[in-house]
Design a protein around this motif. Sequence first.
Motif, PDB file in Angstrom:
ATOM      1  N   ALA A 321       0.827  -1.214   0.000  1.00 46.50           N
ATOM      2  CA  ALA A 321       0.000   0.000   0.000  1.00 46.50           C
ATOM      3  C   ALA A 321       0.858   1.259   0.000  1.00 46.50           C
ATOM      4  O   ALA A 321       0.471   2.287  -0.573  1.00 46.50           O
ATOM      5  N   ASP A 322       2.045   1.214   0.614  1.00 48.01           N
ATOM      6  CA  ASP A 322       2.919   2.390   0.657  1.00 48.01           C
ATOM      7  C   ASP A 322       3.489   2.747  -0.708  1.00 48.01           C
ATOM      8  O   ASP A 322       3.998   3.855  -0.899  1.00 48.01           O
ATOM      9  N   ALA A 323       3.417   1.817  -1.670  1.00 51.02           N
ATOM     10  CA  ALA A 323       3.968   2.099  -3.001  1.00 51.02           C
ATOM     11  C   ALA A 323       3.058   3.002  -3.819  1.00 51.02           C
ATOM     12  O   ALA A 323       3.496   3.572  -4.821  1.00 51.02           O
ATOM     13  N   VAL A 324       1.798   3.142  -3.411  1.00 51.45           N
ATOM     14  CA  VAL A 324       0.823   3.924  -4.171  1.00 51.45           C
ATOM     15  C   VAL A 324       0.659   5.293  -3.533  1.00 51.45           C
ATOM     16  O   VAL A 324       0.326   5.400  -2.347  1.00 51.45           O
ATOM     17  N   LEU A 325       0.904   6.333  -4.314  1.00 53.17           N
ATOM     18  CA  LEU A 325       0.684   7.713  -3.866  1.00 53.17           C
ATOM     19  C   LEU A 325      -0.710   8.124  -4.312  1.00 53.17           C
ATOM     20  O   LEU A 325      -0.993   8.202  -5.502  1.00 53.17           O
ATOM     21  N   ASP A 326      -1.578   8.362  -3.341  1.00 53.49           N
ATOM     22  CA  ASP A 326      -2.988   8.661  -3.632  1.00 53.49           C
ATOM     23  C   ASP A 326      -3.237  10.142  -3.356  1.00 53.49           C
ATOM     24  O   ASP A 326      -3.179  10.595  -2.214  1.00 53.49           O
ATOM     25  N   SER A 327      -3.522  10.892  -4.422  1.00 52.87           N
ATOM     26  CA  SER A 327      -3.795  12.323  -4.279  1.00 52.87           C
ATOM     27  C   SER A 327      -5.278  12.603  -4.093  1.00 52.87           C
ATOM     28  O   SER A 327      -5.669  13.756  -3.913  1.00 52.87           O
TER      29      SER A 327
END
Length: 450
Positions: A321-327
Amino acid sequence: MKKRHYVAAVFLCAAAAYLAGYWSGSPVGPGAGTAVTEPPQPAGKTGSAVSEDTFPSGTVRVSPEKQQVMGIRLAPVERSAEAHTLRVLGRVAADETRIYQINAAVDGWIRQTYNNPTGTLVKKDERLATFYSPEFLSAQQAYIVSLGAIARQKAEGERVSAQTTLSRVSNQQYAEALQNLGMSEKQIEEIARTGQRTQDVQILAPAPGFILARNITPNQRFSKGTELFRIADLRRVWVVMDLFENEARHLKPGTVAKVIVPQMEKTFTAKISATPPQFDSATRTLKMRLEADNPAFVLRPDMFVDVELPVTFPPAVTVPADAVLDSGLKQTVFVDRGSGFFEPRQVETGWRFGNRVEITRGLEPGERIVVSGNFLIDSESRMELAAAGMYGTIEKDPVCGAAVSVKKALKEGRTSIHQDRTYYFSSSDCKERFDRDPARYAVKPVEGND
């Protein structure tokens, strides 16, 4: 003679040149030069010089030394079945189908009470209290008279068998009237055996269980409909859990869960009920129910327990989950393209559970992505895009969603024209997908415009 010496000199020079080329690793002849300049390798491979112009806008290059300082870690994208354990807090509750309410069917007075406060474990037909009600006196008398009539008719023989049948029907009706008033079958049988009326009507436990409520005191007057006792059979109980909707949808009825009482170091097994969970508007959660056997009555109502629920997902592409940057508007990961280049890639996500998230679009198994330090790379990527904006126009890739430098796309031929509009692409793959089905990705015209 001179000519012969000249030919020999030329031959020696050629041989020396050949040997020099052989030992230096650069042979002459067919294929000469292949040991000096390697062919370009595909994007993502390492070991060759790669030009930054071949990557989409926002791609940044980070040296190995700087990667170490930034704490960048990479991991491969894999497709696999995921198994998780969902740990939640549960609360024990009595099974509603095993709760017995003892209500007064008549007006009366409590005559005698016993030592059975709330929480007492009682057996079936155990005496709980006695009460008096005038309505029982006439009902008992009619029952006793009907019993006497049946006895007399039996003594007279078969000549009055029809009358005997009628008397037995009446006797059954009188017995049912006593039951409806609140007298137990056991006490009715005692009256039939002795032929004597009683003023003390017994309140007996309808089933084994714990007393949840006791609303009587000695000499207390009560009205019809008053709850006197409430008893719960705790041989089987419920465990109620509060789950979010994205968690509850992965749990199926019949799934076996583990219920743990940490204070007692005891573990039980339970199953998810077939009854659909109820939505709690106050907590905005779904209340899901487990059903569990309760040997030795260890689980008591309102006790808190730990619950472990197994959750298994079908094979899918997943990443940390930390690999995805969610804006909030888009989700981005950084893909390792080799030689220190990291490409921002917009992805679409599915389920998120624990520390894993499903990728439904944007990544393929085998690619390597940044799983730690991606925030620092993202800041450099944004600076790269900002610098590109100073020197040229930025457009959005209609297929991959990435920001594209118009100047770079034109230079590399990553453009397509559809319905008199030019589209720019961050990679050749995105362009090929657009060309195969332009109507799917083309921007729809605004209504009212020419």
